[in-house]
Design an enzyme around this catalytic site. Structure first.
Site, mmCIF file in Angstrom:
data_model
loop_
_atom_site.group_PDB
_atom_site.id
_atom_site.type_symbol
_atom_site.label_atom_id
_atom_site.label_comp_id
_atom_site.label_asym_id
_atom_site.label_seq_id
_atom_site.Cartn_x
_atom_site.Cartn_y
_atom_site.Cartn_z
ATOM 1 N N GLY A 549 0.853 -1.181 0.000
ATOM 2 C CA GLY A 549 0.000 0.000 0.000
ATOM 3 C C GLY A 549 0.879 1.218 0.000
ATOM 4 C CG ASP A 665 -3.171 7.838 -4.651
ATOM 5 O OD1 ASP A 665 -3.173 7.913 -5.897
ATOM 6 O OD2 ASP A 665 -2.361 7.155 -4.015
#
Ligand SMILES: *[C@@H]1O[C@H](CO)[C@@H](O)[C@H](O)[C@H]1NC(C)=O
Ligand SMILES: *[C@@H]1O[C@H](CO)[C@@H](O)[C@H](O)[C@H]1NC(C)=O
Ligand SMILES: *[C@@H]1O[C@H](CO)[C@@H](O)[C@H](O)[C@H]1NC(C)=O
Ligand SMILES: *[C@@H]1O[C@H](CO)[C@@H](O)[C@H](O)[C@H]1NC(C)=O
Ligand SMILES: *[C@@H]1O[C@H](CO)[C@@H](O)[C@H](O)[C@H]1NC(C)=O
Ligand SMILES: *[C@@H]1O[C@H](CO)[C@@H](O)[C@H](O)[C@H]1NC(C)=O
Ligand SMILES: *[C@@H]1O[C@H](CO)[C@@H](O)[C@H](O)[C@H]1NC(C)=O
Ligand SMILES: *[C@@H]1O[C@H](CO)[C@@H](O)[C@H](O)[C@H]1NC(C)=O
Length: 864
Positions: A549, A665
């Protein structure tokens, strides 16, 4: 003889008609026909039906004739005919019939229990349910149709597109008014205690009244606030504006009709309901499941009740939502009763600074403006509004904004709600009120304020030092607590991280805390011990790695109770990311929606920082969408489901959550899929809370992922909800094509996915954009390709160059369920960003290097 014949004929016809009962599903009830028993009359689009029903949850003994939503899973009644005269379910026969004279009647046996009471000589009467649920009684021939009656003129508790909330006045007297009355209880449609309608005084405000207890006076239960900026001053989130609420008519006139309407793309999907407890709620029907989703509901905090604090006081919500009443500046508590009175009389003269005499104004910002405002229609600037009020001795307060114009008050100020400050309600939230106060009081007031400021600063510094000490202390004590582990895999733990206001994070230790509520208000986040997570993930074993991540690796873990979790471990080396970590913890613990990934807890120990999430068996969208071997698993239905889910998650982030969050994002790898392929937005490391009336922010730290970044963000660092919309548009195109946006680089001479999609779509070759795997699959139907084209159309609207041209998310959510012919034409993309480096993955800014990692080029595309 001829007379006898015609009589006989009439009788015969009558008998024939009476004999004709409607028992199959039909769309028209003609004169002489009856709707009997469980027979049903459908609207031509099948979205609504008229039939007898017995309320859900009731004892089943009472039957009502009503219009219901046909596509809803649970019984949902839009309108009831005989709401206070039910027919007995035990009665041998009950029916609804259209008489020869044009009267619609509900009968129990032969007894008429309810009627429209209409009549006409037009003949040829028919009863139909229109596509928006309006029950209409028409007569006459095709060439000369007459509408005798429509249910939308007599609403019950539900307000839907096509209805009007009207107030008709003549010389300020009310001539006619639409009133909605709540049901008495969820299983009793009889008129209940609450009534909604426009202010009879013509202020264009909506009111909810509560009927008098024991026949006493009616009381005002709730007031919407003035209509301004296409929204009500007292309703947060501009919810109504977004869903097409409009006022027609002129409040400045004392004659005429003012009415509120509301329009959506698909009128059979939205409704506002005045619930039996007086709460107004709007719902949206989810097409796929037939469930209702709450879009907006009148908040149930005490400050929203009418005038809880009495005259000249403001209401603000305390920590537990309770009403906190404060006298307005220049006022003091009444000696008895609620409310406040002036501390000193107004002098009725302009302020003289040297003498400290005269009157001036105290500012109160971010409020629901008081009731009983007068509009000064001719005054058109803040300064002249102020002077007007100063010049008029009876003027007690004024407010000016471009939305409201000049409002003045010349009586006690009632029902003022101070909206919460800080990260919270969106723009348009709260207006500024200027209260006339003797200057002598103002001076001491501002002196006091200055002192308060100093004291507050000192307190903050002290609190900060204490918090820092506490933090060190906690680290030690946690080691002891860790021995206990985390029991049952549930969020039970001795400690919890309390998060306040997004600015400070303070640690609090107490006895075992209460089990978590699924409550957005609840920002307590359980703490996990490092050891627990180490054991759960098999010592962060490589084989348990799920992926990478932002800022760290993600591992799969199993808690002692057997619950599977995903653990994101921030990389220690980067040193970066601790800001993002804090951001994510604070944000996500406050956000709860089924299309957002759920955080279960966190761990801060030494330089280890970890976040614990619910585990997503289907990993992230990119892992399946861009894998040629697995992409086929995503059929069209699933992909549409994913698009809609992401849209709803975004709707929550942008509008419906208490915070207003821009994700910044959004990309395929940040969309996680649960067991049932429900999409969940994750990775809030870079998300930002937008406060106050902020619409756009400028950052010199451009972070995000090229390819998903909107032009204004990548080039100027400007981000807003509309830059998320851009990313969402790209994501839709990826989901439909099954291709990474970067892989379009060399396709057909196009610059990127946007240019390619636009060229194909514009050349009427949109279908070729659809993933061949979908087109090839046997289940593909014409409707799938129509839906896909609609999504492409929407995506092209989202990726328009100018942020202002892009739709916002409520529009997208609504329009995805509508016909694409209603969508505007997207503008052709004129410039696109292109990354010439081979690595176009996430890049994050480190000083000025951000752009050098990847050269941006701007290319002009040829519009056709
Ligand atoms: C309507 O009622 C009849 C008789 O009571 C029953 O046979 C029939 O199945 C019912 N139809 C529906 C759609 O419920
Ligand atoms: C209305 O009724 C008359 C006779 O009663 C008939 O001639 C006419 O066609 C009808 N019109 C319509 C529109 O059905
Ligand atoms: C309506 O008002 C009556 C009389 O005050 C009260 O008894 C009843 O509980 C109220 N109903 C609801 C749903 O609040
Ligand atoms: C209360 O208000 C409603 C709606 O304005 C009205 O119909 C009703 O008669 C009023 N009742 C009393 C007791 O004033
Ligand atoms: C009113 O009823 C609705 C639906 O049952 C519920 O969601 C809401 O919380 C209630 N409001 C209050 C103030 O009790
Ligand atoms: C303020 O009061 C003083 C003394 O009465 C007077 O001389 C002066 O003109 C006043 N100023 C204004 C602006 O009215
Ligand atoms: C002052 O305000 C009152 C109440 O709004 C109004 O009736 C009156 O006409 C105003 N006076 C002047 C001089 O404008
Ligand atoms: C509106 O929604 C209804 C119910 O889901 C559906 O049957 C209908 O086709 C929709 N209409 C349009 C124009 O999308």
């Amino acid at each position: 003889m001829p007379r006898a014949t015609s009589k006989a004929l009439a009788l015969l016809i009558f008998l024939l008609y009476v004999g004709v009962h409607v028992d199959a599903a039909t769309t028209t009830l003609s004169q002489g026909q009856s709707l009997v028993g469980n027979a049903t009359l459908y609207s031509s689009n099948g979205a609504f039906l008229l039939s007898f029903f017995t309320p859900r949850g009731g004892d089943g003994s009472r039957m009502y004739l009503g219009v219901q939503y046909a596509k809803a899973v649970e019984q949902t009644v839009q309108w009831v005919a005989n709401r206070d005269a039910p027919v007995s379910a035990a009665a041998s026969s009950y029916s609804a019939t259209v008489t020869e004279s044009g009267d619609l009647q509900v009968l129990e046996g032969q007894r008429v229990v309810w009627r429209t009471g209409t009549s006409s000589s037009a003949g040829n009467f028919t009863l139909t349910v229109e596509d928006n649920g309006n029950l209409v009684l028409n007569g006459g021939s095709d060439s000369q149709a007459v509408q005798l009656w429509q249910s939308f003129d007599y609403p019950t508790d539900t307000f839907v597109p096509g209805m009007r909330i009207t107030l008709e006045r003549q010389n300020d007297d009310v001539v006619a008014q639409t009133l909605f009355k709540s049901w008495r209880s969820p299983d009793d449609p009889a008129p209940g205690n609450f009534t909604l309608g426009q202010d009879p005084l013509g202020s264009a405000q909506l009111y909810i009244w509560r009927s008098g207890q024991d026949g006493g006076e009616n009381t005002t239960f709730w007031r919407s606030g003035q209509w301004a900026n296409n929204n009500f001053v007292g309703i947060p989130w501009r919810a109504l504006n977004l869903y097409g609420f409009q006022l027609s008519g002129d409040p400045s006139k004392s004659n005429g009709v003012m009415s509120y309407t509301f329009n959506t793309f698909n009128s059979s999907l939205y409704r506002f309901v005045l619930q039996p407890n007086g709460t107004e709620t709007s719902f949206m029907l989810l097409d796929a499941t037939g469930d209702w989703e709450v879009v907006w509901s009148q908040p149930s905090i005490p400050c929203h009740d009418y005038n809880v604090c009495g005259q000249n006081a403001q209401c603000s919500s305390g920590d537990h939502g309770q009403a906190v009443c404060t006298c307005l500046e220049g006022f003091e508590q009444k000696s008895e009763g609620v409310g406040c009175v002036r501390r000193a009389q107004l002098t009725c003269s302009e302020r003289n600074v040297s003498m400290s005499s005269g009157d001036d104004f105290a500012e109160l910002s971010g409020v629901k403006l008081p009731n009983y405002a007068a509009w000064e229609w001719t005054v058109s600037s803040a300064d002249s509004c102020r002077r007007w009020c100063l010049a008029n001795c009876t003027c007690d307060a004024y407010s000016y904004s471009s939305g409201t114009g000049c409002l003045t008050w010349s009586q006690e100020l009632v029902d003022i709600y101070r909206f919460p400050t800080g990260p919270g309600p969106g723009p348009g939230e709260g207006y500024d009120l200027y209260i006339k106060v003797p200057a002598s009081l103002l001076d001491s007031g501002s002196k006091r304020r200055r002192w308060t400021k100093v004291i507050v600063s000192v307190v903050i510094v002290v609190a900060f030092v204490l918090a820092a000490c506490g933090f060190l202390l906690c680290k030690c004590s946690r080691r002891i607590r860790d021995k206990l582990g985390v029991g049952g895999g549930k969020k039970k733990t001795g400690a919890s991280l309390m998060l306040h206001s997004g600015r400070e994070a303070k640690k609090e230790f107490s006895g075992p805390s209460q089990p978590d509520h699924e409550d957005a208000e609840n920002s307590e986040l359980p703490l996990f011990a490092l050891e627990t997570l180490a054991v759960a993930t098999g010592g962060f074993r490589e084989s348990n790695k799920l992926g990478e991540g932002g800022f760290g690796l993600v591992y799969k873990g199993t808690l002692p109770g057997g619950e599977e979790v995903a653990v994101k471990r921030l990389s220690k080396s980067s040193g970066q990311g601790s800001e993002e970590f804090k951001n994510e913890v604070i944000l996500i613990s406050k956000l709860q929606h089924r299309n957002l990934v759920r955080i279960l807890g966190c761990c801060i120990q030494g330089d280890e920082k970890m976040l614990v999430y619910e585990y997503m068996p289907n990993k992230s969208l990119d892992a399946i969408l861009f894998d040629p071997a697995r992409r086929g698993l995503l059929d069209w239905k699933t992909r549409l489901h994913i698009i809609e889910g992401i849209a709803r998650g975004l709707l929550y982030l942008h509008r419906d959550s208490r915070l207003r969050v821009v994700h910044r994002d959004l990309k395929a790898s940040n969309i996680l899929l649960d067991r049932d392929m429900n999409p969940k937005i994750s990775d809030f490391g870079m998300a930002r809370i937008f406060g106050g009336d902020q619409n756009q922010e400028n950052t010199n730290r451009v972070v995000g992922t090229l390819g998903y970044m909107s032009p204004e963000y990548a080039m100027e660092g400007l981000f807003s909800v509309r830059s998320d919309m851009y990313s969402f548009g790209i994501l839709i195109l990826e989901i439909i094509t099954g291709q990474k946006n970067s892989s379009f680089h060399h396709m057909e001479g196009s610059i990127n996915i946007v240019g390619y999609a636009w060229q194909m779509w514009n050349a009427d070759k949109g279908e070729q954009l659809i993933d061949p795997l979908i087109r090839a699959s046997s289940s593909a139907s014409a409707s799938a390709s129509r839906e896909a084209l609609r999504c492409i159309h929407m995506a092209l609207l989202c990726v328009q160059d100018h942020a202002g041209d892009r739709p916002d998310i409520p529009y997208v959510v609504l329009a995805l369920g509508s016909d694409s012919s209603l969508l505007p034409m997207p503008r052709p993309p004129t410039f696109t960003l292109q990354c010439t480096s081979s690595d176009r993955d996430t890049f994050r800014e480190r000083g000025d290097e951000s752009y050098s990692a990847c050269d941006l080029t701007v290319t002009m595309l040829q519009g056709r």
